[in-house]
Design a protein around this motif. Sequence first.
Motif, mmCIF file in Angstrom:
data_model
loop_
_atom_site.group_PDB
_atom_site.id
_atom_site.type_symbol
_atom_site.label_atom_id
_atom_site.label_comp_id
_atom_site.label_asym_id
_atom_site.label_seq_id
_atom_site.Cartn_x
_atom_site.Cartn_y
_atom_site.Cartn_z
ATOM 1 N N GLN A 381 0.857 -1.182 0.000
ATOM 2 C CA GLN A 381 0.000 0.000 0.000
ATOM 3 C C GLN A 381 0.896 1.235 0.000
ATOM 4 O OE1 GLN A 381 -2.659 -0.196 3.312
ATOM 5 N NE2 GLN A 381 -3.661 -2.070 2.627
ATOM 6 N N LEU A 382 0.756 2.055 -1.032
ATOM 7 C CA LEU A 382 1.560 3.265 -1.181
ATOM 8 C C LEU A 382 0.664 4.468 -0.923
ATOM 9 C CD1 LEU A 382 2.748 1.032 -3.347
ATOM 10 C CD2 LEU A 382 4.214 2.925 -3.974
ATOM 11 N N ASP A 383 1.009 5.253 0.109
ATOM 12 C CA ASP A 383 0.257 6.440 0.498
ATOM 13 C C ASP A 383 1.214 7.625 0.613
ATOM 14 O OD1 ASP A 383 -2.331 5.117 0.901
ATOM 15 O OD2 ASP A 383 -1.368 4.169 2.608
ATOM 16 N N ALA A 384 0.638 8.810 0.476
ATOM 17 C CA ALA A 384 1.386 10.062 0.656
ATOM 18 C C ALA A 384 0.682 10.902 1.706
ATOM 19 C CB ALA A 384 1.491 10.829 -0.655
ATOM 20 N N LEU A 385 1.458 11.591 2.534
ATOM 21 C CA LEU A 385 0.865 12.485 3.523
ATOM 22 C C LEU A 385 0.255 13.687 2.817
ATOM 23 C CD1 LEU A 385 3.380 12.563 6.526
ATOM 24 C CD2 LEU A 385 1.239 11.319 6.321
ATOM 25 N N ALA A 386 -1.023 13.941 3.105
ATOM 26 C CA ALA A 386 -1.737 15.052 2.468
ATOM 27 C C ALA A 386 -1.606 16.358 3.231
ATOM 28 C CB ALA A 386 -3.216 14.695 2.300
ATOM 29 N N ASP A 387 -0.893 16.370 4.360
ATOM 30 C CA ASP A 387 -0.721 17.586 5.152
ATOM 31 C C ASP A 387 0.598 17.470 5.905
ATOM 32 O OD1 ASP A 387 -1.146 20.029 6.237
ATOM 33 O OD2 ASP A 387 -3.040 19.559 7.217
ATOM 34 N N GLU A 388 1.003 18.567 6.521
ATOM 35 C CA GLU A 388 2.273 18.585 7.238
ATOM 36 C C GLU A 388 2.094 18.026 8.652
ATOM 37 O OE1 GLU A 388 4.903 19.184 5.769
ATOM 38 O OE2 GLU A 388 4.253 20.252 3.974
ATOM 39 N N ILE A 389 3.183 17.429 9.148
ATOM 40 C CA ILE A 389 3.204 16.924 10.517
ATOM 41 C C ILE A 389 3.535 18.081 11.465
ATOM 42 C CG2 ILE A 389 4.330 15.289 12.089
ATOM 43 C CD1 ILE A 389 4.941 13.567 9.684
ATOM 44 N N GLN A 390 2.853 18.113 12.615
ATOM 45 C CA GLN A 390 3.115 19.120 13.626
ATOM 46 C C GLN A 390 3.163 18.463 14.998
ATOM 47 O OE1 GLN A 390 -0.151 21.276 12.302
ATOM 48 N NE2 GLN A 390 1.019 22.481 10.842
ATOM 49 N N PRO A 391 3.952 19.000 15.908
ATOM 50 C CA PRO A 391 4.056 18.379 17.239
ATOM 51 C C PRO A 391 2.775 18.547 18.041
ATOM 52 C CG PRO A 391 5.246 20.455 17.180
ATOM 53 C CD PRO A 391 4.799 20.189 15.775
ATOM 54 N N VAL A 392 2.454 17.510 18.799
ATOM 55 C CA VAL A 392 1.249 17.528 19.634
ATOM 56 C C VAL A 392 1.612 16.945 20.995
ATOM 57 C CG1 VAL A 392 -1.131 16.757 19.895
ATOM 58 C CG2 VAL A 392 -0.238 17.269 17.617
ATOM 59 N N TRP A 393 1.217 17.638 22.071
ATOM 60 C CA TRP A 393 1.418 17.177 23.443
ATOM 61 C C TRP A 393 0.068 16.958 24.115
ATOM 62 C CZ3 TRP A 393 4.603 20.732 21.165
ATOM 63 C CH2 TRP A 393 5.977 20.471 21.195
ATOM 64 N N ILE A 482 13.985 -9.735 -6.174
ATOM 65 C CA ILE A 482 13.925 -8.287 -5.976
ATOM 66 C C ILE A 482 13.060 -7.692 -7.072
ATOM 67 C CG2 ILE A 482 15.247 -6.148 -5.790
ATOM 68 C CD1 ILE A 482 17.670 -7.759 -4.981
ATOM 69 N N ASP A 483 12.117 -6.844 -6.678
ATOM 70 C CA ASP A 483 11.262 -6.114 -7.608
ATOM 71 C C ASP A 483 11.508 -4.622 -7.455
ATOM 72 O OD1 ASP A 483 10.119 -8.430 -8.581
ATOM 73 O OD2 ASP A 483 8.494 -8.413 -7.112
ATOM 74 N N SER A 484 11.275 -3.914 -8.549
ATOM 75 C CA SER A 484 11.453 -2.458 -8.574
ATOM 76 C C SER A 484 10.095 -1.796 -8.760
ATOM 77 C CB SER A 484 12.395 -2.051 -9.712
ATOM 78 O OG SER A 484 12.404 -0.649 -9.882
ATOM 79 N N ILE A 485 9.800 -0.807 -7.913
ATOM 80 C CA ILE A 485 8.554 -0.036 -7.986
ATOM 81 C C ILE A 485 8.927 1.428 -8.189
ATOM 82 C CG2 ILE A 485 6.426 0.604 -6.806
ATOM 83 C CD1 ILE A 485 6.689 -1.954 -5.172
ATOM 84 N N VAL A 486 8.473 2.007 -9.299
ATOM 85 C CA VAL A 486 8.803 3.391 -9.653
ATOM 86 C C VAL A 486 7.524 4.212 -9.626
ATOM 87 C CG1 VAL A 486 9.821 4.918 -11.374
ATOM 88 C CG2 VAL A 486 10.708 2.608 -11.093
ATOM 89 N N LEU A 487 7.537 5.317 -8.872
ATOM 90 C CA LEU A 487 6.397 6.232 -8.799
ATOM 91 C C LEU A 487 6.484 7.247 -9.927
ATOM 92 C CD1 LEU A 487 6.281 6.926 -4.951
ATOM 93 C CD2 LEU A 487 4.765 5.442 -6.251
ATOM 94 N N HIS A 488 5.397 7.376 -10.694
ATOM 95 C CA HIS A 488 5.333 8.352 -11.783
ATOM 96 C C HIS A 488 4.435 9.533 -11.454
ATOM 97 C CE1 HIS A 488 7.489 5.618 -14.456
ATOM 98 N NE2 HIS A 488 6.669 4.651 -14.059
ATOM 99 N N PHE A 489 3.794 9.515 -10.290
ATOM 100 C CA PHE A 489 2.930 10.625 -9.892
ATOM 101 C C PHE A 489 3.214 10.976 -8.445
ATOM 102 C CE2 PHE A 489 -1.020 12.028 -7.794
ATOM 103 C CZ PHE A 489 -1.212 13.212 -8.481
ATOM 104 N N LEU A 490 3.589 12.235 -8.215
ATOM 105 C CA LEU A 490 3.835 12.763 -6.876
ATOM 106 C C LEU A 490 2.937 13.985 -6.697
ATOM 107 C CD1 LEU A 490 7.727 12.533 -6.923
ATOM 108 C CD2 LEU A 490 6.159 10.969 -5.786
ATOM 109 N N PRO A 491 1.948 13.919 -5.823
ATOM 110 C CA PRO A 491 0.910 14.971 -5.794
ATOM 111 C C PRO A 491 1.432 16.362 -5.502
ATOM 112 C CG PRO A 491 0.719 13.493 -3.892
ATOM 113 C CD PRO A 491 1.708 12.869 -4.819
ATOM 114 N N PHE A 492 2.365 16.512 -4.561
ATOM 115 C CA PHE A 492 2.800 17.857 -4.160
ATOM 116 C C PHE A 492 4.049 18.296 -4.911
ATOM 117 C CE2 PHE A 492 0.513 16.000 -0.573
ATOM 118 C CZ PHE A 492 -0.491 16.942 -0.427
ATOM 119 N N THR A 493 4.913 17.372 -5.257
ATOM 120 C CA THR A 493 6.097 17.736 -6.043
ATOM 121 C C THR A 493 5.706 18.165 -7.441
ATOM 122 O OG1 THR A 493 7.395 16.145 -4.761
ATOM 123 C CG2 THR A 493 8.347 16.928 -6.818
ATOM 124 N N ASN A 494 4.694 17.520 -8.031
ATOM 125 C CA ASN A 494 4.249 17.903 -9.371
ATOM 126 C C ASN A 494 3.572 19.260 -9.378
ATOM 127 O OD1 ASN A 494 5.211 15.456 -10.218
ATOM 128 N ND2 ASN A 494 3.220 14.474 -10.369
#
Length: 811
Positions: A381-393, A482-494
């Motif tokens: 399962q390949l997922d991307a973070l849709a928001d930034e990480i922030q510290p929480v206490w 060994i298998d190779s997985i190449v990502l062709h779509f990056l939501p925020f970099t694109n």
Amino acid sequence: MRFSFDLTERQSPAPSPSSSTPKSELEWFPLQNHPLFSSATATPAAALDTSGRKPPNLMAWDGASRLYIWDLKNKCLHRISIRLGEPNPSSILAASPSKVLQAETPFSFEVSKISINRNGSALLLAGLEGLCVMYLYGRSSLAENTIICRTASIGSEIYFQRNNFIRILQICWHPYSDTHLGILSSDSVFRIFDLSTDIGQPEQEYYLQPVEYGSSRNAAAICPVDFSFGGEHLWDKFSVFILFSDGSIYIICPVVPFASLYKWESILELYNDAHTFGLNSSDSKAVSNSNMAISWLEATFPELVHQDGDGGQLHIVRAQPFVHMDASVSLQGPLHKVCDGVTEDSDVQKGTTEGRAVSFHYNLVGKDTILVIARSDGQLQLDALADEIQPVWKMGSAPRLCFTSSDKIAGVAMICESFLSSPTVLKLDQTLYSTAWLGQPPPLLRLAIVDLALPIESSSLIGMITDPLLPERTFCIHAGGIDSIVLHFLPFTNQTTGKEEPIRTPSVNSVLSTCPGNSSSPSPLHGFLALSDSYGSSWIVGLTSSNDCIVLQMETWNVLLTDAFDKIQEILATIEPTRTKQTGSNTIISKELLSGPKAVLLPSSAPNLRSVTADSIEGRSMLHQYFKLFHENYVEYAHKVYFELQHHAPQLKKIIDEEHSRLHKMQQKLLEVETKQEMLEDRVDRAVKIHSSLEERLQSLRSLPGPQKNPLSKAEREFKMELDKFTGLELDALHSSIEALSARTKRYTHSMQADSPTQRTQRLVRRGNRVPDDGVSELKSLLEKLSLINSENSKKVKLVESALKTREITD
């Protein structure tokens, strides 16, 4: 990929580079032909315990020119000097003999994983029954090419006591420290050890207590499986990602090893971000969270408070020991999938996947944080973070601290709990920074689900590494190869490129197969590495269970070009739809044949057959096996190519005839264009003449006096400003003062004319004062002056009004 083998003699050594060993004693071989791999006894598969959740790895690389390999038979470490890309870009040279690094005291456990720290000074040796660190700079031994190294056991009182059922699930070095390592164990505790202070007790302990809102889960479903440290992106560098057996991902942030090193620019960016988007927020919760983050940053990195003095000269800052006394770090999660008004989580909660989570991989590609989850059924399962990480206490949960004699924090332990709050409905159309500093965990954006189609008995052992040169490519290591997985779509970099690119699924290719022929019993790898050099070359190095070394060069320049090829095919399909329908499939040769024959491994052989000659019976039998294996792969591949070329010959002839007819039509069209060229030239000449006449008319219109408006000079602008002031304020005040003076003058003159001289004299006598004649004359003179001033002011007012009217007309 093709392999060349010589049973009679070795390849002649290449010229030896400089080394610590004298040049006369060193010989250089291709890495796969090194004597360490050819002469060593093959390790039986049962000798290495593979009952863990990840493949074993008995190889390590220091990032420069040294390769470390653990010898299971002799229980020692071999250090090999290597030269990348020599004598040709596809090969790797290795020096012989290798250095042998022996531990002071022999190990009592089987090593299944080795890992080296950033500066190459210490090596981690881990197994199911032990965990040690070997310091690589030791003393020389009486034996030739042998070094005695100091070793120390890590956390033996916690993990390896008798009647102790705590297992180590994952261990790795911290990316920002040479002496800190993180360990995740089966008791749901994440610990950080500092090898420079106390190697037996952890520096930091985080007791994980995940709780999900609205549902109850059994104990087996919330057991941790794997973890990974974050990368360089914003708060990722202070984050730890933890995977649980049900596939849920949690984050603890901030987690910082004491005295670890960070870039000053990245710390300053976090500090400014907290001030800009946190303190200026209209939400009180966001302001409170950002205040805690700012106080934590200022205490952990005191240079932020004094940055006006020497902040511009800093490049690296060291983290100081600090924790909030009345708050513990929160366990953020589980991370939910981003959706459009739907609160349902990912496919894990829906029950569409059957396998359990076995391994986790973090990858930072540009501005995208990619999280990969491997499951026991062979799915990724390949997922991307849709928001930034922030510290929480979590307030009110005080940590336990341990202090030194100088009142400095030496150790910390805290309970990390998740918030018992309803999961937030995450939408795709939310505005930027709408959830910043509100304490919500970042959502996940599903990129793809990849099924590796692995055998059931070997799919649970899955490991993942990132290509050091191409971060979009991830290598997946399993029992089948060994298998190779190449990502062709990056939501925020694109998005940073400003181009709208379509969503494309990742490409999956087989790099190496460890199932010779049609065998259903795979031979797993005992070691794997991804190497790279500064010239843009990349290699995969593997160690088989029969102690053979595999070296594969990986191409990097054409991996991401498939997107361009697909766009060209789409353009051709839109231009010539009829031609595509007539010719049918425009694939002349299948992609399977274009990719070439698959790289296969030689069958495992006995150790005594490695030095036989080709003339002997054993050598002939071995050659017969090799020829049969090569015939099944390469000769059959050649037959397939020949048959497909013969089959496509009529189609190729038809395509060539169509191209000739198209060429003839294009030539006719070119002749028609040449005949029309003279007409086009005449039209261009007429257009040029009309353009020149229009320019002349425009110049004549510009010379007229009406449209000419010169810009105001400095004095005129100042005078206009004064007039504007008079118009707004002083002119009204001047009118009012003139009117008041005029009224007073009229009243005074009227009273003087109405009163008789006797009345004035009596009024003066009644007051007890008598006005002399010189006083009356003085009042008259003052009255005359006042009337003159009044008349002058009236003239000035009229002058100002006329000036304003003329200015308005001219404007």
